[in-house]
Design an enzyme around this catalytic site. Sequence first.
Site, PDB file in Angstrom:
ATOM      1  N   CYS A 155       0.763  -1.124   0.073  1.00 58.62           N
ATOM      2  CA  CYS A 155       0.081   0.023   0.029  1.00 58.62           C
ATOM      3  C   CYS A 155       0.855   1.428   0.003  1.00 58.62           C
ATOM      4  O   CYS A 155       0.262   2.299  -0.234  1.00 58.62           O
ATOM      5  CB  CYS A 155      -0.926   0.080   1.373  1.00 58.62           C
ATOM      6  SG  CYS A 155      -1.891  -1.539   1.234  1.00 58.62           S
ATOM      7  N   HIS A 280      -4.091   7.871   5.831  1.00 64.05           N
ATOM      8  CA  HIS A 280      -4.118   6.535   5.248  1.00 64.05           C
ATOM      9  C   HIS A 280      -5.451   6.036   5.562  1.00 64.05           C
ATOM     10  O   HIS A 280      -6.079   5.430   4.691  1.00 64.05           O
ATOM     11  CB  HIS A 280      -2.938   5.568   6.112  1.00 64.05           C
ATOM     12  CG  HIS A 280      -2.900   4.089   5.384  1.00 64.05           C
ATOM     13  ND1 HIS A 280      -2.620   4.014   3.924  1.00 64.05           N
ATOM     14  CD2 HIS A 280      -2.885   3.049   5.867  1.00 64.05           C
ATOM     15  CE1 HIS A 280      -2.559   2.726   3.637  1.00 64.05           C
ATOM     16  NE2 HIS A 280      -2.900   2.190   4.727  1.00 64.05           N
ATOM     17  N   HIS A 315      -9.900   1.472  -0.643  1.00 62.13           N
ATOM     18  CA  HIS A 315      -8.387   1.338  -0.933  1.00 62.13           C
ATOM     19  C   HIS A 315      -7.783   1.065  -2.082  1.00 62.13           C
ATOM     20  O   HIS A 315      -8.004  -0.278  -2.458  1.00 62.13           O
ATOM     21  CB  HIS A 315      -7.991   0.449   0.437  1.00 62.13           C
ATOM     22  CG  HIS A 315      -6.546   0.665   0.725  1.00 62.13           C
ATOM     23  ND1 HIS A 315      -5.743   0.962   0.009  1.00 62.13           N
ATOM     24  CD2 HIS A 315      -5.827  -0.063   1.826  1.00 62.13           C
ATOM     25  CE1 HIS A 315      -4.594   1.024   0.608  1.00 62.13           C
ATOM     26  NE2 HIS A 315      -4.857   0.244   1.663  1.00 62.13           N
TER      27      HIS A 315
END
Length: 393
Positions: A155, A280, A315
């Site tokens: 990520c 995040h 995401h």
Amino acid sequence: MNCYLNALGLISPLGSGQAANHAALLAGQRALQPASAGWLAQPVQVGAVTASLPALPPACADMQSRNNQLLYAAALQIDAEIRAAISRYGAGRVAVVLGSSTSGVAETERYLAEMHAGQPPAPYRYERQEMSDPARFIARLYDLSGPAYVVSTACSSGGRALLAARRLLRMGLADVVICGAADSLCRLTLNGFAALESVSAGECQPFSASRDGINIGEGAALFLMSREAGTVRLAGVGSSSDAHHISAPQPDGLGAIAAMQAALADAGMMPEHVDYLNLHGTATPLNDAMESRAVAAVFGSAQPPASSTKALTGHMLGAAGALEAAFCWLLLQESAGELPPQVNDGQFDPSLPALHWPLSGRRYTTRVAMSNSFAFGGNNISLILTGQHGAPT
């Protein structure tokens, strides 16, 4: 040496292009929808790109994948700027650095399913699955001979691609870098995160007391980074690797704290200089708790307005860092304006340190934006971007 992000092409679940994404961000528009039937045993929501994708040009037909189509859609938006840079500096002085965690995995899944069903499979090329394929595609698309590679650190990939691009410029190995990231939906990531019990059954709820996991999304963002002064500067980058656990974040956020502090130091700034923080904010119980503690530790009473845009897009995994930096880039185009709201069910977790959520309808002065990306294995990166008005002195 200053490095600037002088062009931006992007496509996300919010839409294609700068205007569509900017408008949806400020409206707090969720772009989640049910996943395709059969992708996962239980129903889940995903952030799928619904804008039409261009067909790859004939010279790149053997590189066909949804991942490369997303990249191509972003590249076409800044095609004139890319070609002008190649004309000015030469094909050997233009590099490509991208982030991805899926590449062409979806096409491999489709091929294997057809084989298993006894159907004549579509033409298959293993190279489309390799992590290097997105960079090879852009290099071939523009006939480039400079460095071209992909960063794949889960990520944090998209953010680390920008760090790597800046290094190439500072080392004199390139004059311009096409940098960013792309990731596309596939069964591998959906089922992998489901096996970790990290996927929400409904819409994700970052920083809510009821948060229970992520929604997975897809998208692509491409910047043209160079030393030539422009409206947005990559002012600071901080990275760390705390290696606390293969998938869980370090509970006290020590790696995240180190990344944010390093980005501030790299930019020569204090915490109070940051005007907006793109969190995040995955909506998993552990991540949001860790990040709340880390932000409180770094910023204290100087906390900037902050929000997680993953509530809107899902995401986007390896592309998240680049696309969320792109969202910051959009916000920095004007010195005063609204910020993306924190979208959830309104039940913020009272056990977490309180963060400063943007207020709907309020105009904020935004000259400096920070974006966080925290990955598996404690691989962390924090980016600081400044607009043409610069940081306060």
